[in-house]
Each structure stands twice: as structure tokens, then as C-alpha cells.
Design an enzyme around this catalytic site. Sequence first.
Site, mmCIF file in Angstrom:
data_model
loop_
_atom_site.group_PDB
_atom_site.id
_atom_site.type_symbol
_atom_site.label_atom_id
_atom_site.label_comp_id
_atom_site.label_asym_id
_atom_site.label_seq_id
_atom_site.Cartn_x
_atom_site.Cartn_y
_atom_site.Cartn_z
ATOM 1 N N HIS A 129 0.817 -1.214 0.000
ATOM 2 C CA HIS A 129 0.000 0.000 0.000
ATOM 3 C C HIS A 129 0.853 1.268 0.000
ATOM 4 O O HIS A 129 0.407 2.315 -0.475
ATOM 5 C CB HIS A 129 -0.931 0.010 1.217
ATOM 6 C CG HIS A 129 -1.970 -1.069 1.166
ATOM 7 N ND1 HIS A 129 -2.808 -1.335 2.226
ATOM 8 C CD2 HIS A 129 -2.310 -1.961 0.196
ATOM 9 C CE1 HIS A 129 -3.612 -2.336 1.914
ATOM 10 N NE2 HIS A 129 -3.321 -2.734 0.686
ATOM 11 N N LEU A 375 -3.084 -9.569 5.862
ATOM 12 C CA LEU A 375 -2.987 -9.249 4.438
ATOM 13 C C LEU A 375 -1.779 -8.365 4.134
ATOM 14 O O LEU A 375 -1.579 -7.946 2.996
ATOM 15 C CB LEU A 375 -4.268 -8.565 3.955
ATOM 16 C CG LEU A 375 -5.544 -9.416 4.065
ATOM 17 C CD1 LEU A 375 -6.761 -8.609 3.616
ATOM 18 C CD2 LEU A 375 -5.421 -10.669 3.221
ATOM 19 N N PHE A 376 -0.972 -8.070 5.140
ATOM 20 C CA PHE A 376 0.362 -7.482 4.992
ATOM 21 C C PHE A 376 0.375 -6.163 4.218
ATOM 22 O O PHE A 376 1.336 -5.863 3.494
ATOM 23 C CB PHE A 376 1.320 -8.487 4.317
ATOM 24 C CG PHE A 376 1.178 -9.888 4.818
ATOM 25 C CD1 PHE A 376 1.179 -10.157 6.186
ATOM 26 C CD2 PHE A 376 1.011 -10.943 3.945
ATOM 27 C CE1 PHE A 376 1.035 -11.448 6.657
ATOM 28 C CE2 PHE A 376 0.862 -12.239 4.405
ATOM 29 C CZ PHE A 376 0.872 -12.489 5.769
ATOM 30 N N CYS A 377 -0.663 -5.347 4.357
ATOM 31 C CA CYS A 377 -0.754 -4.064 3.652
ATOM 32 C C CYS A 377 -0.543 -4.243 2.154
ATOM 33 O O CYS A 377 0.067 -3.402 1.481
ATOM 34 C CB CYS A 377 0.250 -3.057 4.215
ATOM 35 S SG CYS A 377 -0.152 -2.494 5.869
ATOM 36 N N ALA A 378 -1.051 -5.370 1.642
ATOM 37 C CA ALA A 378 -1.003 -5.645 0.199
ATOM 38 C C ALA A 378 -2.287 -6.373 -0.172
ATOM 39 O O ALA A 378 -2.265 -7.467 -0.724
ATOM 40 C CB ALA A 378 0.226 -6.479 -0.144
#
Length: 454
Positions: A129, A375-378
Site C-alpha cells: 500500500h 494481508l500485509f498491507c497488500a
Amino acid sequence: MSVSTAAVDQSVCAPLPVLGRDVTVPLVTGGEVTYAALDYAASAPALQRVWDDVAAYAPYYGSVHRGAGYLSQLSTDLFENARVTVAEFLDCRDDDQVVFTRSTTDSLNLLAATLPADCQVFVFETEHHASLLPWQDARVSYLDAPRTPREAVAALERALAGRRDPHGPALVCVTGASNVTGELWPVRELAAAAHAHGARIVLDAAQLAPHHSVSVRDLDVDWVAFSGHKLYAPFGSGVLAGRSDWLRAAEPYLAGGGASRKVARRADGGVDVEWHESAARHEAGSPNVIGAYSIASACKALAEEGFDRIVARERHLIRTVREGLAEVPGVRVLSLFGDDAPRVGVISFVVEGWNSSHFAAALSAEYGIGVRDGLFCAHPLLRTLLGSDPQTQGECGAPEAAPGEKSLNAIRVSFGAGTPDEHVERFVRAVRELVRDGAQWRYRTEGGRCVPAV
């Protein structure tokens, strides 16, 4: 991207000393164990060298650039020399600027604020992100997730060839290594495609720079952004390095002291401002001297260790984890480019029958292993990778899904130059035991997180 294949004797390639390597944590099952920090992709521990350098400088800390005192002058020299060190670490061009920021996110938002009018931005949906979202005020084209490096280059070439104004300004933003799969992206080839179509390119090196050498000249990128806290220098600083023309032409990212060369009142009651043209133009306010110095210290330490040695040892750790996970039934490692794609020490996976939040909580509470789940900022990338494997919300589930969407989350293990072999070996053993025997403890959801039940 070319990656060194130099052979290195593993027996002489020890982990770099990092803070926290001897920290012990309690287990819910009783006793304590040395903590296995396997969440480097979020924040890497500080190198001992960085901590020692900062501690040695701390008594001499002073304001920079405008102070007449000895400590101020010393701090100014240290701050500006850190800029030189970073430029050397990145192999910058002679006329490139190095701007100190707060993080990769801050660096890319700074670049977004300098885009020329009507600039078109091209970014793959696979980005973190930090590099996916800053372009909202520009004309941005989001490209679908490619399934091979060659497909990524071809997709970018098609998009650039079809842009509305082929002679107008354009920017491509791409990661060097995925924060989800660890896979290396074809940066040099993407840069060549961008330049062939009159576009510029910025490299998000947050996950690449701690693991591989990054040369601005060799990759032929226009800018590089990265964070200190992923480069073993967790003191709230980042870098944007690259071409100076867009930076000089734009209004300062922040207006204030340090960015201005001259300020004068006008007859009509307003003020006229003459801004610096150097990196100071976008560094208003009192800079994070310790953050910049810590990045420079980490750059020196990694360069002195040598990335050939770092890469070779990390490949050994990657092989240990991937081969170990391959032997566990029900474990699926996530990948865009396939099992043979070169990668850094970042591996995400799901376990059949387990909610990933539950699995990560058990690794922590029962084995003293710190990984990450979610979701690992993705989010777009994870939805692409997990679209066929939604996880139902269980007794101890993941954070709430979006309306109308089933729960999606994965587990990420990540490591680097400071990771001992024992940590990844314990991780593989723990995954095997949890899948075979189940958790020894009961867990519940609290505040969106899975925690041991008491």
C-alpha cells in the site's frame, strides 16, 4: 535483476549481531525460550553496530545546519555525511539528491507531491500500500498481477504504449522484492521499458535493500525509496534518492524552517519565500539526525559485510524454510512467479484447516516465534493469491473481512542477516508439530487478534 551467485562457505558466514538476540519470552505451556524474531519484513531488529554508533554519538547530539556551537556543527557534519554514505550505498549518480524522510511511505508520498501536472502513473496491483496508494491525486493506471517477470514487462510496455499523451510526463512505480512472496521483480527490464516510452520509474526498495545490493546506476531507475526500520536501523527515518529536477521544481513537501532560503514581508502584508533547491527543500523542520545517522551506520555495516555473503547465507535459510514447509501436509506457499523464482527471505503461506491468525498465535505462545498474519498491507495481491482459498471465520479468527467477503489471511515468515539457523529450524519444527498434533492451548479472539485463552 541480476543476483550474485558467488559461492560462500557457510561456516564462515555467521549472522550479523542484532539487538534482542538473547531476549527470552514466556511460553503458555510453561518455561521460557529465546525469542525467534521472524518478522523482519515488518521491522528488522537494530544491528548491534547501529546501536553502538548511535549510543556513541548521543552525548554529542545537537541541532543541525544553523547552530554556531561545536555540537551543532558536529551534528551537521554527521547528518550531511550520512547523506553521502547513503548515496554511495545506492550507487547514485553525481547529480542525484538524497532526501531523508520518515519512511518508504513518506518517501513515495513526497514523490507523489512533486509530480508534474497531468503526470500519468502506472503501478501494479501487487504493490504494498505504501507504493500503491500515494498516487490518488494523479492519473493512475493499475495493472493486473502478472504471473511471470516477462509478463510484467510486457504488461507495462502495453500500458505505456497505450497512454493518452505519449509525450506527457509518466511515472512507473514498482517494488524490488515483494513483501508477500519475497520474489524479486525484473527492475532493470521494467526500467528499460519505462524509459523506452519516455516514462520515469521509482523503485520501492523497502524489502530489497536489506537483502541485496541496490545500484541506481546499474538498475537505471530514476528514484529509490526505502525505510531505515527494515534496514536494521529502526529510528523512524527513510530515504528518497534520485533525480533532482522534479524535486526542485515542486513546492516543498512541508513548508517551514529549513526548507526556506529567504522569507520577506510584502507591502500587501503577505510573505515572499525563496525555497532551497537542495534536499533541504523537502526536509522542513528539525530533521531526525539519529534516524539518518542510523541508516548510514547500517549501510556501512552491510557494505562491509558484503552482499555476496549476505545473499549466500540467506539462500541457505530460504532453502531450509521452503524445503521444510514442502514436507508438511496441507501447507501452501504463496507465489506469483513460481517455485524457481529468485527471492529474498520473505515467505507467506496458508495451512489447510487453520485460520492463519490462530496458527500465528500458537507459534508465538507455544514456541516463542514471532511471525505475521493478515494481508500485509497488500490487500489486492493477497486477494489474487488467496481468492480460491477463503478461510471461514473460526472460533479464533482473523480480523474482520470486508462486507460480503469471506475471511482472507495468510502467515508470513521473514528473516535476514541477523537470523540464526536455530530460529528457522525451530520454525519449521513448530509448523510440523502444529499441523500434526494441533495446538496445545485454547485461543480466543480479542480486539481482532487471536490470543491464548486464560
